[in-house]
Design a protein around this motif. Structure first.
Motif, short mmCIF file in Angstrom:
data_model
loop_
_atom_site.label_atom_id
_atom_site.label_comp_id
_atom_site.label_asym_id
_atom_site.label_seq_id
_atom_site.Cartn_x
_atom_site.Cartn_y
_atom_site.Cartn_z
N VAL A 27 39.35 69.21 54.73
CA VAL A 27 38.74 70.50 54.40
C VAL A 27 39.34 71.00 53.09
O VAL A 27 40.43 70.62 52.70
CB VAL A 27 38.97 71.54 55.52
CG1 VAL A 27 38.29 71.13 56.80
CG2 VAL A 27 40.43 71.78 55.76
N GLY B 201 41.26 77.17 52.08
CA GLY B 201 40.54 78.40 52.35
C GLY B 201 39.37 78.25 53.30
O GLY B 201 38.81 79.24 53.75
N GLU B 202 38.97 77.01 53.61
CA GLU B 202 37.88 76.81 54.55
C GLU B 202 38.38 76.97 55.98
O GLU B 202 39.54 76.68 56.28
CB GLU B 202 37.27 75.41 54.41
CG GLU B 202 36.45 75.22 53.17
CD GLU B 202 35.80 73.86 53.11
OE1 GLU B 202 34.74 73.77 52.47
OE2 GLU B 202 36.33 72.88 53.66
N ILE B 203 37.50 77.42 56.83
CA ILE B 203 37.82 77.56 58.25
C ILE B 203 36.98 76.54 59.00
O ILE B 203 35.77 76.44 58.80
CB ILE B 203 37.51 78.97 58.76
CG1 ILE B 203 38.38 79.98 57.99
CG2 ILE B 203 37.73 79.07 60.26
CD1 ILE B 203 38.03 81.43 58.27
N VAL B 204 37.62 75.80 59.89
CA VAL B 204 36.93 74.75 60.64
C VAL B 204 36.79 75.19 62.09
O VAL B 204 37.74 75.65 62.72
CB VAL B 204 37.72 73.42 60.58
CG1 VAL B 204 37.03 72.36 61.42
CG2 VAL B 204 37.87 72.97 59.15
N PHE B 205 35.58 75.06 62.60
CA PHE B 205 35.31 75.34 64.01
C PHE B 205 34.96 74.04 64.70
O PHE B 205 34.06 73.31 64.26
CB PHE B 205 34.12 76.30 64.15
CG PHE B 205 34.37 77.66 63.62
CD1 PHE B 205 34.97 78.63 64.41
CD2 PHE B 205 34.03 78.00 62.32
CE1 PHE B 205 35.22 79.91 63.93
CE2 PHE B 205 34.26 79.25 61.81
CZ PHE B 205 34.86 80.21 62.62
N HIS B 206 35.68 73.71 65.76
CA HIS B 206 35.38 72.52 66.56
C HIS B 206 34.62 72.97 67.79
O HIS B 206 35.15 73.74 68.61
CB HIS B 206 36.66 71.79 66.96
CG HIS B 206 37.36 71.16 65.80
ND1 HIS B 206 36.98 69.96 65.28
CD2 HIS B 206 38.41 71.58 65.07
CE1 HIS B 206 37.77 69.64 64.27
NE2 HIS B 206 38.65 70.62 64.11
#
Length: 55
Positions: A43, A46-51
């Motif tokens: 990633v 600053g990106e947000i990851v949603f699993h």
């Protein structure tokens, strides 16, 4: 013999697809970025990851 010929055709098609993928990864930065993100889970800062998981 027919089964072997069919297997050879399938392998030749697979090899062709892999050659095209290699060429795209070498020449197109967007393709390389997409592959790295998908396969390695990288990633950008600053990106947000949603699993999301399905039940």
């Amino acid at each position: 013999m027919e089964a072997l010929d069919e297997r050879n055709r399938a392998l030749a098609a697979q090899n062709d697809a892999l050659r095209k993928e290699i060429a795209a990864l070498r020449k197109d930065p967007a393709t390389l970025e997409q592959s790295v993100r998908e396969e390695l889970g990288y990633v950008k800062p600053g990106e947000i990851v949603f699993h999301l998981e399905s039940p």
